[in-house]
Design an enzyme around this catalytic site. Sequence first.
Site, mmCIF file in Angstrom:
data_model
loop_
_atom_site.group_PDB
_atom_site.id
_atom_site.type_symbol
_atom_site.label_atom_id
_atom_site.label_comp_id
_atom_site.label_asym_id
_atom_site.label_seq_id
_atom_site.Cartn_x
_atom_site.Cartn_y
_atom_site.Cartn_z
ATOM 1 N N HIS A 1 0.839 -1.190 0.000
ATOM 2 C CA HIS A 1 0.000 0.000 0.000
ATOM 3 C C HIS A 1 0.873 1.239 0.000
ATOM 4 O O HIS A 1 2.045 1.204 0.353
ATOM 5 C CB HIS A 1 -0.970 0.015 1.187
ATOM 6 C CG HIS A 1 -0.331 0.301 2.514
ATOM 7 N ND1 HIS A 1 -0.189 1.582 2.999
ATOM 8 C CD2 HIS A 1 0.199 -0.513 3.447
ATOM 9 C CE1 HIS A 1 0.399 1.534 4.185
ATOM 10 N NE2 HIS A 1 0.651 0.265 4.478
ATOM 11 N N CYS A 2 0.276 2.328 -0.455
ATOM 12 C CA CYS A 2 0.945 3.628 -0.385
ATOM 13 C C CYS A 2 0.081 4.522 0.500
ATOM 14 O O CYS A 2 -0.669 4.019 1.327
ATOM 15 C CB CYS A 2 1.183 4.204 -1.774
ATOM 16 S SG CYS A 2 -0.335 4.583 -2.674
ATOM 17 N N ILE A 3 0.141 5.795 0.306
ATOM 18 C CA ILE A 3 -0.565 6.725 1.180
ATOM 19 C C ILE A 3 -2.082 6.539 1.137
ATOM 20 O O ILE A 3 -2.748 6.595 2.159
ATOM 21 C CB ILE A 3 -0.188 8.179 0.822
ATOM 22 C CG1 ILE A 3 1.303 8.384 1.070
ATOM 23 C CG2 ILE A 3 -1.000 9.182 1.619
ATOM 24 C CD1 ILE A 3 1.845 9.692 0.548
#
Length: 120
Positions: A26-28
């Site tokens: 995942h990212c932000i």
Amino acid sequence: MGKYQALAEQIVKNVGGKENVAGLVHCITRLRFTLRDEGIAKDQVLKDMEGVVTVMKSGGQYQVVIGNHVPEVFEDVMELLDLKEGGAAPEEKKKGGILDRAIDIVSGIFQPILGIMAAC
């Protein structure tokens, strides 16, 4: 399981189930799935779900945009998928052309500093 268990279950179901997920990070704001077959993922069902902003496909990844609470959703999805700590299943041969791989490399380089760049 956390408070996003129901959302996590629906996301896993609509990306093609546990057996279709080769990896997850995942990212932000996004869950970034590596799917074995993107064709069986139900794009419109995911887009219409409460708690999902939209769905995008980029650089060989199937991205489900969640929002700022993505780390909590990620934890619940990881429990369902039984993936390793790093979010990847046993290594599979990368698919995609040279352009897709180049975009993946460039986005991987700039992803950690995007928040800083946006703030500036």
